[in-house]
Design an enzyme around this catalytic site. Sequence first.
Site, PDB file in Angstrom:
ATOM      1  N   ILE A 189     -10.495  38.471  -4.907  1.00  0.00           N
ATOM      2  CA  ILE A 189     -10.178  39.428  -5.967  1.00  0.00           C
ATOM      3  C   ILE A 189      -9.057  38.816  -6.819  1.00  0.00           C
ATOM      4  CG2 ILE A 189      -8.662  40.746  -4.408  1.00  0.00           C
ATOM      5  CD1 ILE A 189     -10.948  42.232  -7.189  1.00  0.00           C
ATOM      6  N   HIS A 190      -9.453  37.879  -7.669  1.00  0.00           N
ATOM      7  CA  HIS A 190      -8.529  36.936  -8.308  1.00  0.00           C
ATOM      8  C   HIS A 190      -7.309  37.575  -8.970  1.00  0.00           C
ATOM      9  CE1 HIS A 190     -11.520  33.757  -7.706  1.00  0.00           C
ATOM     10  NE2 HIS A 190     -12.423  34.563  -8.240  1.00  0.00           N
ATOM     11  N   ASP A 191      -7.536  38.351 -10.015  1.00  0.00           N
ATOM     12  CA  ASP A 191      -6.423  38.778 -10.870  1.00  0.00           C
ATOM     13  C   ASP A 191      -5.460  39.730 -10.181  1.00  0.00           C
ATOM     14  OD1 ASP A 191      -7.260  37.255 -13.055  1.00  0.00           O
ATOM     15  OD2 ASP A 191      -8.635  38.802 -13.728  1.00  0.00           O
ATOM     16  N   THR A 249      -6.145  32.506  -4.772  1.00  0.00           N
ATOM     17  CA  THR A 249      -6.993  33.707  -4.804  1.00  0.00           C
ATOM     18  C   THR A 249      -8.149  33.613  -3.824  1.00  0.00           C
ATOM     19  OG1 THR A 249      -8.412  32.930  -6.628  1.00  0.00           O
ATOM     20  CG2 THR A 249      -6.392  34.098  -7.219  1.00  0.00           C
ATOM     21  N   TYR A 270     -19.329  43.166  -8.526  1.00  0.00           N
ATOM     22  CA  TYR A 270     -18.615  41.900  -8.620  1.00  0.00           C
ATOM     23  C   TYR A 270     -18.905  41.005  -7.419  1.00  0.00           C
ATOM     24  CZ  TYR A 270     -14.347  38.999  -9.228  1.00  0.00           C
ATOM     25  OH  TYR A 270     -13.456  37.987  -9.387  1.00  0.00           O
TER      26      TYR A 270
END
Length: 314
Positions: free
Chosen positions: A242-244, A196, A227
Amino acid sequence: MAPRKIIIDTDPGQDDAFALLFALGSPAELEVVGVTTVGGNVPLKLTTENALKVVELAGRADVPVYAGCAGPMVKTLMTAEYVHGPTGMDGADLPAPSVAAQDEHAVNYLVRTIMAAPEGELTVCTLGPMTNLAMAMVMEPRIIPRLREVVLMGGGFFQGGNATPAAEFNIFVDPHAAHVVFESGVPVTMCPIDCTYTAEMTVEWLDRLRATGKRAAIEAANMADFYRQYGSHKFATTARPIHDACVTGYLLAPEIYEQRQCNVTIDIVSPETIGMTVVDWWHVTGRRRNCNVLRRIDPAPFFELMLERIGSLD
């Protein structure tokens, strides 16, 4: 080809919201049959409310949301308001949801739905602590061979951790749940922070997202502005991972990820490294390769695809 059927287990979280919007904007490839929530980034009441807000923002209030476990299997819940703000989705201006969560508990929903579906049909995507899925596996082990795959955002190896020096947040919050899933025998794909951190959301990309003029895209960009404030001590530029959303990207375009089958174990013992995902990258142990580990992403096609899909939501 029929769309791939997925259940998204989540703890929104601005990056969870992006993952949800990305998936809901891709109906030709992904059918989101349900959303389950868990205590994680913020407490369960807020993660559930946030999930309801996001499915409505996407124009998909028909997608049922089920509230699940309020805290981990063994540990005390640790939340991340310091990243996501007191609501978990600070930056967005979304009304209270017009529909409520379903009465059924998320764990019961997972068991019922997986048992009722044809074997190999359902994929569970976990974007937060894996408590709901692990509890469902413990409650009804027969669901394990029925799943097509579990795809998770969590863990780290080359980058270490972001909750502790060794552990990434989602795994650290409930390492015992992660241990249950990784040892279950289910096919697992892990998108760790190693991956990520190579998907950095830029200010210029957010400007393009806003320029679509679509409400979902504009609110997503507003969330991202909040964020992005976190991490200035860690990242040298204004871009932020933007991890998820990388989980949704993998489901849509796995070819843009560097991947390797590895053995991965979860440390549930050491006070210093509890929650660490121990990745046998070079296969030195000879243990069963139980996890497809995503190492890197090609960011250009990833962000173009996410722009297209979130920008398509009315």
